[in-house]
Write a protein that holds these residues in place. Structure first.
Motif, PDB file in Angstrom:
ATOM      1  N   ARG A  67       0.826  -1.223   0.000  1.00  0.00           N
ATOM      2  CA  ARG A  67       0.000   0.000   0.000  1.00  0.00           C
ATOM      3  C   ARG A  67       0.855   1.267   0.000  1.00  0.00           C
ATOM      4  N   PHE A  68       1.979   1.234   0.686  1.00  0.00           N
ATOM      5  CA  PHE A  68       2.849   2.406   0.803  1.00  0.00           C
ATOM      6  C   PHE A  68       4.115   2.179  -0.019  1.00  0.00           C
ATOM      7  N   ALA A  69       4.692   3.288  -0.492  1.00  0.00           N
ATOM      8  CA  ALA A  69       5.955   3.218  -1.225  1.00  0.00           C
ATOM      9  C   ALA A  69       6.843   4.380  -0.807  1.00  0.00           C
ATOM     10  N   ILE A  70       8.046   4.054  -0.388  1.00  0.00           N
ATOM     11  CA  ILE A  70       9.020   5.087  -0.019  1.00  0.00           C
ATOM     12  C   ILE A  70       9.976   5.284  -1.186  1.00  0.00           C
ATOM     13  N   SER A  71      10.353   6.526  -1.409  1.00  0.00           N
ATOM     14  CA  SER A  71      11.316   6.841  -2.466  1.00  0.00           C
ATOM     15  C   SER A  71      12.092   8.078  -2.048  1.00  0.00           C
ATOM     16  N   ARG A  72      13.159   8.349  -2.766  1.00  0.00           N
ATOM     17  CA  ARG A  72      13.951   9.545  -2.452  1.00  0.00           C
ATOM     18  C   ARG A  72      14.518  10.122  -3.736  1.00  0.00           C
ATOM     19  N   ASP A  73      14.724  11.426  -3.707  1.00  0.00           N
ATOM     20  CA  ASP A  73      15.369  12.136  -4.804  1.00  0.00           C
ATOM     21  C   ASP A  73      16.534  12.893  -4.186  1.00  0.00           C
ATOM     22  N   ASN A  74      17.723  12.339  -4.299  1.00  0.00           N
ATOM     23  CA  ASN A  74      18.886  12.955  -3.658  1.00  0.00           C
ATOM     24  C   ASN A  74      19.242  14.296  -4.283  1.00  0.00           C
ATOM     25  N   ALA A  75      18.874  14.510  -5.525  1.00  0.00           N
ATOM     26  CA  ALA A  75      19.132  15.800  -6.162  1.00  0.00           C
ATOM     27  C   ALA A  75      18.247  16.892  -5.570  1.00  0.00           C
ATOM     28  N   LYS A  76      17.074  16.488  -5.059  1.00  0.00           N
ATOM     29  CA  LYS A  76      16.135  17.448  -4.473  1.00  0.00           C
ATOM     30  C   LYS A  76      16.150  17.399  -2.948  1.00  0.00           C
ATOM     31  N   ASN A  77      17.030  16.570  -2.381  1.00  0.00           N
ATOM     32  CA  ASN A  77      17.120  16.451  -0.913  1.00  0.00           C
ATOM     33  C   ASN A  77      15.766  16.125  -0.283  1.00  0.00           C
ATOM     34  N   THR A  78      15.043  15.218  -0.902  1.00  0.00           N
ATOM     35  CA  THR A  78      13.684  14.926  -0.459  1.00  0.00           C
ATOM     36  C   THR A  78      13.427  13.424  -0.454  1.00  0.00           C
ATOM     37  N   VAL A  79      12.721  12.989   0.583  1.00  0.00           N
ATOM     38  CA  VAL A  79      12.228  11.626   0.648  1.00  0.00           C
ATOM     39  C   VAL A  79      10.704  11.678   0.664  1.00  0.00           C
ATOM     40  N   TYR A  80      10.086  10.686   0.028  1.00  0.00           N
ATOM     41  CA  TYR A  80       8.635  10.665  -0.128  1.00  0.00           C
ATOM     42  C   TYR A  80       8.048   9.396   0.484  1.00  0.00           C
ATOM     43  N   LEU A  81       6.785   9.493   0.835  1.00  0.00           N
ATOM     44  CA  LEU A  81       6.026   8.320   1.233  1.00  0.00           C
ATOM     45  C   LEU A  81       4.676   8.388   0.530  1.00  0.00           C
ATOM     46  N   GLN A  82       4.512   7.572  -0.488  1.00  0.00           N
ATOM     47  CA  GLN A  82       3.248   7.474  -1.193  1.00  0.00           C
ATOM     48  C   GLN A  82       2.374   6.469  -0.459  1.00  0.00           C
ATOM     49  N   MET A  83       1.208   6.916  -0.026  1.00  0.00           N
ATOM     50  CA  MET A  83       0.311   6.076   0.767  1.00  0.00           C
ATOM     51  C   MET A  83      -0.990   5.878   0.006  1.00  0.00           C
ATOM     52  N   ASN A  84      -1.274   4.651  -0.369  1.00  0.00           N
ATOM     53  CA  ASN A  84      -2.489   4.301  -1.095  1.00  0.00           C
ATOM     54  C   ASN A  84      -3.358   3.380  -0.249  1.00  0.00           C
ATOM     55  N   SER A  85      -4.601   3.249  -0.644  1.00  0.00           N
ATOM     56  CA  SER A  85      -5.546   2.368   0.050  1.00  0.00           C
ATOM     57  C   SER A  85      -5.512   2.598   1.557  1.00  0.00           C
ATOM     58  N   LEU A  86      -5.579   3.848   1.923  1.00  0.00           N
ATOM     59  CA  LEU A  86      -5.454   4.208   3.337  1.00  0.00           C
ATOM     60  C   LEU A  86      -6.608   3.645   4.160  1.00  0.00           C
ATOM     61  N   LYS A  87      -6.283   3.298   5.397  1.00  0.00           N
ATOM     62  CA  LYS A  87      -7.238   2.732   6.340  1.00  0.00           C
ATOM     63  C   LYS A  87      -7.322   3.624   7.575  1.00  0.00           C
ATOM     64  N   PRO A  88      -8.430   3.575   8.310  1.00  0.00           N
ATOM     65  CA  PRO A  88      -8.512   4.380   9.532  1.00  0.00           C
ATOM     66  C   PRO A  88      -7.361   4.100  10.500  1.00  0.00           C
TER      67      PRO A  88
END
Length: 127
Positions: A67-88
């Motif tokens: 459901r979740f996916a972590i990624s990073r862009d070292n050129a942008k100094n940013t890490v992401y967390l894509q969260m799908n099918s979220l639950k309470p």
């Protein structure tokens, strides 16, 4: 030292999606092993996901796998967390964290492994 600032939290209905971002400033971002944690009211801080310095390896707690996916862009100094099918039960304050330490799959889930933390962003999933 590195400063971490999370964004992207909010209120979403169950089944919806959110994308969290964590922008880092300071030292070379690619030196840091990065993690996402969350903390619900009355509960301990929980490991959610982590990513290696180059982005080639990712790790997840079982409850978010697929459901979740972590990624990073070292050129942008940013890490992401894509969260799908979220639950309470995903409702919590989400924190990103950075580690300069030698991190292994056995140690990465421990908050004490991380040297720097963001201020957190609230994610609320309504049923």
């Amino acid at each position: 030292q590195v400063q971490l600032v999370e964004s992207g939290g909010g209120l979403v209905q169950a089944g919806g999606s959110l994308r969290l971002s964590c922008a880092a400033s300071g030292r070379t971002f690619s030196n840091y092993f990065m993690g996402w944690f969350r903390q619900a009211p009355g509960k301990e801080r929980e490991f959610v996901a982590a990513i290696s310095r180059g982005g080639g390896s990712t790790y997840y707690v079982d409850s978010v796998k697929g459901r979740f996916a972590i990624s990073r862009d070292n050129a942008k100094n940013t890490v992401y967390l894509q969260m799908n099918s979220l639950k309470p039960e995903d409702t919590a304050v989400y924190y990103c964290a950075a580690s300069l330490r030698f991190t292994t799959p056995q140690t990465m889930a421990a908050p004490s492994q991380y040297d720097y933390w963001g201020q957190g962003t609230q994610v609320t999933v309504s049923s």
